[in-house]
Design a protein around this motif. Structure first.
Motif, short mmCIF file in Angstrom:
data_model
loop_
_atom_site.label_atom_id
_atom_site.label_comp_id
_atom_site.label_asym_id
_atom_site.label_seq_id
_atom_site.Cartn_x
_atom_site.Cartn_y
_atom_site.Cartn_z
N THR A 189 6.54 -2.71 -1.27
CA THR A 189 6.53 -1.31 -0.85
C THR A 189 5.35 -1.00 0.08
O THR A 189 5.04 0.16 0.32
CB THR A 189 6.51 -0.37 -2.09
OG1 THR A 189 5.58 -0.88 -3.04
CG2 THR A 189 7.88 -0.30 -2.73
N ILE A 231 2.15 -0.97 0.17
CA ILE A 231 1.01 -0.11 -0.18
C ILE A 231 -0.28 -0.91 -0.04
O ILE A 231 -0.37 -2.05 -0.51
CB ILE A 231 1.16 0.44 -1.62
CG1 ILE A 231 2.38 1.37 -1.69
CG2 ILE A 231 -0.10 1.17 -2.07
CD1 ILE A 231 2.74 1.82 -3.10
N ARG A 285 -4.52 -0.82 -0.65
CA ARG A 285 -5.60 -0.15 -1.39
C ARG A 285 -6.60 -1.19 -1.84
O ARG A 285 -6.30 -2.39 -1.87
CB ARG A 285 -5.04 0.61 -2.59
CG ARG A 285 -4.39 -0.31 -3.62
CD ARG A 285 -3.72 0.45 -4.73
NE ARG A 285 -3.04 -0.46 -5.65
CZ ARG A 285 -3.57 -0.94 -6.77
NH1 ARG A 285 -4.79 -0.60 -7.12
NH2 ARG A 285 -2.88 -1.77 -7.53
N ALA A 319 -0.49 -0.89 -10.43
CA ALA A 319 0.07 0.42 -10.10
C ALA A 319 0.93 0.93 -11.25
O ALA A 319 0.96 2.11 -11.55
CB ALA A 319 0.89 0.31 -8.82
O1 PYC Z 1 -0.59 -2.62 -6.56
O2 PYC Z 1 -0.38 -0.84 -5.32
C1 PYC Z 1 0.10 -1.78 -5.96
C2 PYC Z 1 1.55 -1.97 -5.98
C3 PYC Z 1 2.50 -1.09 -5.59
C4 PYC Z 1 3.68 -1.72 -5.77
C5 PYC Z 1 3.47 -2.94 -6.28
N1 PYC Z 1 2.14 -3.09 -6.39
#
Ligand code: PYC
Length: 382
Positions: free
Chosen positions: A43, A45, A47, A379
């Motif tokens: 997805t 993302i 961070r 997450a």
């Molecule tokens: O760690 O930000 C994350 C994440 C989002 C989707 C899968 N991992």
């Protein structure tokens, strides 16, 4: 040298080998097309608000590499700094958010715990009242977080590596690794053999199977992680929102689609098929958080494979077989680590030394008992 896996990790490793170390005698083997595995199934993302100091430093470097990637590769990877919110619906998650904020700040990473009034300013349509079924007590706010176009990252690295002389072999499956007297001497593939002294395993999903070919056992179990995307709507969400308690994360792409994800599937499997059970659970959780999205239609769903390690941190570096290196075990964190994994694996291969940034992630830690413990930064639940 041979890199197994034409995703962001393998291609970034090839790119940094060529760019940072002048090593261009590199073959990247991809059994399908580049980006067909986890790199095209996440997805997107980004961070660096992790829980352990090792994790925070590592992902912070990745985010910094991502921020300048478009200029470096001369390729629009559509990096979009959005800010990243991890909601806390109970005291124990609020405590973890505070913990993460302090570890982040100590490493110079911008994160802080904010309350419902500030969350409302960032995401006005979210129900931050006490009437909500799962009231929001606060959130970890991480301004540097964001999203990117994952396909473009893959294509950008592949194009730049290719331009420096790296060979990217698509539709080429690894079938064997030759090891003589404890050291790698070559690989066999569906399209012929290559003599080499170095093989780097940059795969996800198949990482244990590739390692087995070299006689190396990895403490990894593979689980599918599903995601889904809606029809495009007018931009209204410019923050990445995560709720670990409700098992959901959501962001809005530049095209207006909402991209949703949830927890990993409950069974170990190599399946990349979407399930009705997943969409039903996802829809229920999304609507508890954002009831106004009830009229949106889902366009499609997909799954990627996550290689989970016992401590939710990756396995990187040399193994007991001389010349066989691993960059595996990324769980749900793999895509965001692509650039720094490539940079550090390239250094590891080129110099023969393990860079400080990945020294905590060695395979030996499972025998030594010095685990990294990164589950609290996930997450969503696992
Ligand atoms: O760690 O930000 C994350 C994440 C989002 C989707 C899968 N991992």
């Amino acid at each position: 040298m041979v890199i197994v896996g034409g995703g962001v990790h393998g291609l970034a490793t090839a790119y940094y080998l060529a760019r940072n170390h002048g090593i261009t005698n590199v073959a990247v083997l991809e059994k399908s097309y580049i980006g067909s595995g986890g790199s095209g199934r996440n997805t997107a993302i980004l961070r660096s608000n992790y829980l352990t100091p090792d994790g925070v430093r590592f992902y912070d470097r990745s985010l910094k590499l991502y921020e300048r990637l478009a200029a470096e590769l001369n390729y629009n990877v559509m990096f979009s700094r959005r800010g990243h919110l991890t909601l806390a619906h109970n005291d124990s998650s609020l405590r973890t958010m505070r913990w993460r904020a302090e570890v982040n700040k100590a490493s110079g990473v911008d994160s802080e715990v904010i309350g419902p009034a500030d969350i409302k300013k960032l995401v006005p349509f979210m129900d931050t009242s006490e009437r909500a079924r799962y009231p929001i007590l606060g959130a970890l706010y991480h301004p540097p977080g964001g999203i990117i176009r994952h396909d473009a990252v893959v294509w950008g690295y592949a194009r730049a590596a290719d331009a420096m002389g790296v060979h990217v072999h698509q539709d080429t499956e690894l079938t064997g690794i030759d090891v003589e007297q404890g050291r790698v001497t070559g690989v066999r593939t569906s399209r012929g053999s290559i003599a080499t002294r170095v093989v780097v395993n940059c795969t996800a999903g198949w990482s244990t199977l590739v390692a087995n070919l070299a006689g190396v056992r990895l403490p990894v179990q593979t689980f599918p992680l599903q995601a889904a995307v809606t029809e495009p709507v007018r931009p209204f969400l410019d923050t990445v929102v995560v709720s670990g308690t409700l098992h959901v994360y959501v962001s809005q792409t530049d095209r207006g689609e909402l991209v949703f994800g949830a927890s990993v599937d409950p069974f170990a499997s190599y399946s990349t098929r979407g399930t009705l059970e997943f969409v039903e659970g996802l829809a229920g959780h999304v609507l508890q958080l954002m009831p106004s999205l009830s009229t949106l239609r889902l366009l499609r769903q997909w799954a990627g494979l996550c290689d989970m390690t016992p401590d939710f941190a990756p396995i990187m570096g040399h193994t007991e077989v001389d010349g066989f290196l691993v960059d595996v075990g990324w769980g749900t964190y793999g895509f965001k680590a692509g650039p720094v994994a490539g940079e550090t694996m390239a250094e590891c291969v080129a110099t023969g030394r393990t860079p400080e940034l990945i020294s905590a992630f060695g395979l030996r830690r499972f025998a030594d008992g010095s685990l990294v413990g990164e589950k609290g930064a996930a997450a969503v639940g696992h």
